[in-house]
Design a protein around this motif. Structure first.
Motif, PDB file in Angstrom:
ATOM      1  N   TYR A   1      -7.447  -5.517  -4.969  1.00  0.00           N
ATOM      2  CA  TYR A   1      -7.198  -4.095  -5.227  1.00  0.00           C
ATOM      3  C   TYR A   1      -7.928  -3.291  -4.159  1.00  0.00           C
TER       4      TYR A   1
ATOM      5  N   THR B   1      -1.069  -9.623  -5.174  1.00  0.00           N
ATOM      6  CA  THR B   1      -1.263 -10.617  -6.229  1.00  0.00           C
ATOM      7  C   THR B   1      -0.504 -11.888  -5.863  1.00  0.00           C
TER       8      THR B   1
ATOM      9  N   LEU C   1      -3.632   3.722  -1.938  1.00  0.00           N
ATOM     10  CA  LEU C   1      -3.876   2.705  -2.956  1.00  0.00           C
ATOM     11  C   LEU C   1      -3.162   1.440  -2.510  1.00  0.00           C
ATOM     12  N   SER C   2      -3.846   0.307  -2.640  1.00  0.00           N
ATOM     13  CA  SER C   2      -3.211  -0.924  -2.187  1.00  0.00           C
ATOM     14  C   SER C   2      -3.571  -2.073  -3.108  1.00  0.00           C
ATOM     15  N   GLY C   3      -2.802  -3.133  -3.042  1.00  0.00           N
ATOM     16  CA  GLY C   3      -3.078  -4.294  -3.879  1.00  0.00           C
ATOM     17  C   GLY C   3      -2.192  -5.455  -3.497  1.00  0.00           C
TER      18      GLY C   3
ATOM     19  N   ASP D   1      -6.028 -11.956  -6.755  1.00  0.00           N
ATOM     20  CA  ASP D   1      -5.677 -10.530  -6.871  1.00  0.00           C
ATOM     21  C   ASP D   1      -6.617  -9.687  -6.008  1.00  0.00           C
TER      22      ASP D   1
ATOM     23  N   ARG E   1       0.863  -1.186   0.000  1.00  0.00           N
ATOM     24  CA  ARG E   1       0.000   0.000   0.000  1.00  0.00           C
ATOM     25  C   ARG E   1       0.892   1.225   0.000  1.00  0.00           C
TER      26      ARG E   1
ATOM     27  N   THR F   1     -11.641  -8.360  -4.355  1.00  0.00           N
ATOM     28  CA  THR F   1     -10.802  -9.558  -4.400  1.00  0.00           C
ATOM     29  C   THR F   1     -11.309 -10.457  -5.534  1.00  0.00           C
TER      30      THR F   1
END
Lengths: 205, 425
Positions: free
Chosen positions: B300, B274, B270-272, B298, B257, B328
């Motif tokens: 987001y 994978t 903003l975060s994510g 994944d 993030r 998700t």
């Protein structure tokens, strides 16, 4: 997706490795005395800015100085603070945690009345008071009294204001008490009188 | 012995007095007068004795000074130890009544969550939170919410290893404690088994970055074991993203993030993440994860927080706005016996909280829309709340939730009243 993943992984590994190396190098040359004192005035501002983003402000008197150390290092990770910001806030909180000995000091016993090197009221306000009271005196955090209110705090006699500033004050509806001397134990009576004069000239009726 | 010493001191004085007086004077002095003088001298002697005893009691011996020095040394040890131990945490109790599913209304113990901090100077901190709650049947359930060892490497980086709260979004890592959360419940999709991951096991690097042009920023990047999946009736039903000590599918999850603060009162994040995930539970029974195909996993997220700290419009001061979005996605597979199709979970909420000036009362409103992979989990919710702040960390909350689910009169569809008393320590 596999290609993207590999690219992402390589990039992340690179970032992590470089940060780890830079971190390891920096820590080896870091002077290791803790907690290194920070900047009181910056700490006051950063405390007001950072803590209220997630929760109500907790007053400096809620914890002991040593408890604030672990709390601030915990908050460094939670709030994404730099080490310098953490030290600044810790310095402000620990300084603000000092209360005057004794129960109810009289005005005469409060502080040295012969402070001849008084700083300018505005300079003190900008360093010590502005974080909570705001640049316009209306209060920068919820619950702080509006100094521009015609019937508010500044309508009281200067001697009462002086005692309130020196001893600290819990306002009704405020989440925390103003710490003694606004958290800055270095202030003399002359300094505080200069601030009160500045408050009258800037925010008073 | 002391009396004898004092008498000894007095005798020479009396002798001197006697010698100094002419015999004729003594002959002229009546016996009664002499008696009175002697009595007065005795009284003075007693007074001197008492004074001496008092002084002896108040004066310090060498032993006393040594003891004092020892205590001072011990006190300074307490003031500057290399290791500091601190117990923090929170707890909450309350009452809830759900309308529409035969709920009688229940008094409840919510969560008791002690947080332990062990810090070695400014180099290392071990922090751990337990989450202890009482089940409906009275059994006590204890879980390790997180446990990390944090190494503060420099001013801008801390290495965090262990079980950590997921850095995806803000709610899980910063807002879920009951004394911080303005509402009595988590937004749908942000609790356990929701769209937003709760915690993970792995390594993390995080910190704040130097301000650039007055703009502050922070980051967190991590590598972790990742979640596992649950399937039921041939469909993916849930994601277990609560931190496992085993990477059953063999592929790590990478994520992070970043957040910027254009002005001190506004944070945008903003975060994510994978990686891969696989099903390990089908129809409530464990299955061999190695026989199940790996799926893409994944996540987001985006979040914001804005606190109106100072305003020329008086009544606006004390207004706090925040919101968060998390999605998700899990891919499909043609292997194994569990669900083959992919699925997604998506949720978002926005919340406004307003502290009425010069009072301890706070009004809150929150809207959440959770779109689950299974219809029964879908939920739209309006939450209204009125809080009373006994202090900054002791809060009483009255909430009413207007819930809309896809299955009529189910738990997700029933409106709910909640009272909660939360205490952060």
């Amino acid at each position: 997706m596999k290609r993207i993943n590999r690219k992402t992984i390589k990039m992340m590994v690179g970032v992590v490795a470089s940060l780890l190396v830079s971190g390891a190098l920096s820590s080896s040359v870091q002077a290791f005395d803790y907690p290194v004192p920070g900047d009181f005035a910056l700490g006051a501002q950063q405390w007001a800015d950072s803590c209220t983003r997630c929760h109500n402000l907790r007053g400096p008197a809620e914890l002991r100085d040593d408890q604030w150390i672990t709390t601030m290092f915990h908050m460094r990770l939670r709030a994404g603070l730099t080490g310098e910001e953490t030290r600044n806030i810790l310095t402000f909180i620990q300084a603000s945690n000092n209360s005057l000995p004794g129960g109810s000091p009289t005005k005469a016993s409060l502080i040295d009345a012969n402070g001849t090197n008084a700083q300018s009221g505005k300079a003190i306000y900008d360093q010590t008071c502005i974080a909570c009271h705001g640049a316009n005196g209306k209060g920068a955090i919820p619950g702080v009294p509006d100094l521009t209110d015609r019937n508010g705090r500044l309508s009281q006699p200067d001697d009462v204001l002086l005692i309130n500033v020196v001893r600290g004050l819990q306002s009704s509806g405020s989440p925390m008490a103003m710490p003694p001397k606004g958290g800055n134990p270095e202030l003399s009576e002359a300094d505080i009188r200069a601030v009160i004069e500045y408050l009258h000239s800037s925010f008073g009726p | 012995m002391k009396t004898w010493r004092c008498h000894n001191g007095l005798l020479p004085i009396l002798t001197m007095l006697g010698l100094a007086m002419p015999i004729s004077v003594l002959a002229d002095v009546p016996l009664e007068t002499l008696k009175t003088q002697v009595e007065q001298l005795q009284m003075q002697l007693k007074a001197i004795q008492a004074k001496l005893e008092e002084q002896e009691q108040q004066s310090a011996t060498k032993d006393d000074v040594y003891q004092l020095e020892k205590e001072v040394v011990q006190a300074s040890e307490w003031l500057s130890p290399n290791t500091i131990v601190h117990l923090a945490g929170y707890g909450d109790v309350g009452y809830s009544k759900s309308y529409g599913d035969d709920d009688n209304g229940d008094f409840r113990v919510g969560t008791f969550a002690p947080i332990f901090h062990f810090q070695y100077r400014d180099l290392v901190m071990l922090e751990a939170e337990l989450e202890i709650d009482v089940e409906d049947n009275g059994e006590t359930n204890t879980e390790l919410e997180y446990m990390t060892i944090d190494v503060f490497m420099n001013d801008y980086a801390a290495f965090v290893a262990g079980k950590f709260l997921s850095p995806i979004g803000q709610f899980r890592q910063n807002l879920h404690p009951s004394w911080i959360n303005k509402m009595a419940s988590a937004p749908p999709g942000f609790g356990h088994d929701g769209a937003a991951p709760v915690s993970d096991v792995g390594f993390q690097l995080r910190g704040g970055l130097p301000a650039f042009g007055g703009i502050r920023s922070s980051y967190a990047i991590f590598a972790s074991n990742g979640p596992t999946l649950e399937s039921e009736d041939g469909e993916l039903e849930g994601i277990d993203a609560e931190g496992f000590n085993e990477d059953a599918d063999g592929d790590k999850v990478f994520g992070g993030r970043v957040a910027i603060l254009p002005v001190p009162s506004l944070e945008i994040g903003l975060s994510g993440a994978t990686g891969k995930a696989a099903v390990n539970s089908d129809d409530g029974e464990s299955i061999d994860i190695k026989l199940e195909g790996e799926r893409d996993y994944d996540v987001y997220g985006a979040d914001f927080s804005y606190q109106l700290m100072s305003s020329n419009v008086d009544w606006l001061q004390g207004l706090g706005l925040r919101g968060e979005y998390v999605k998700t996605k899990v891919g499909s597979t043609d292997k194994g016996e569990a669900a083959s199709a992919g699925a997604s979970w998506e949720t978002w909420y926005t919340q406004a909280a307003y502290r009425i000036p010069s009072t301890k009362i706070e009004a809150v409103v929150r809207y959440t829309d959770f779109d689950s992979a299974v219809d029964s989990g879908d939920q739209k919710q309006w939450g209204w709340g009125l809080n009373y702040l006994f202090s900054s960390n002791v809060i009483a909350k009255l909430n009413y939730e207007l819930n809309e689910g896809k299955e009529k009169d189910s738990a997700t569809d029933s409106n709910r009243f909640l009272f909660q008393l939360a205490y952060g320590f």
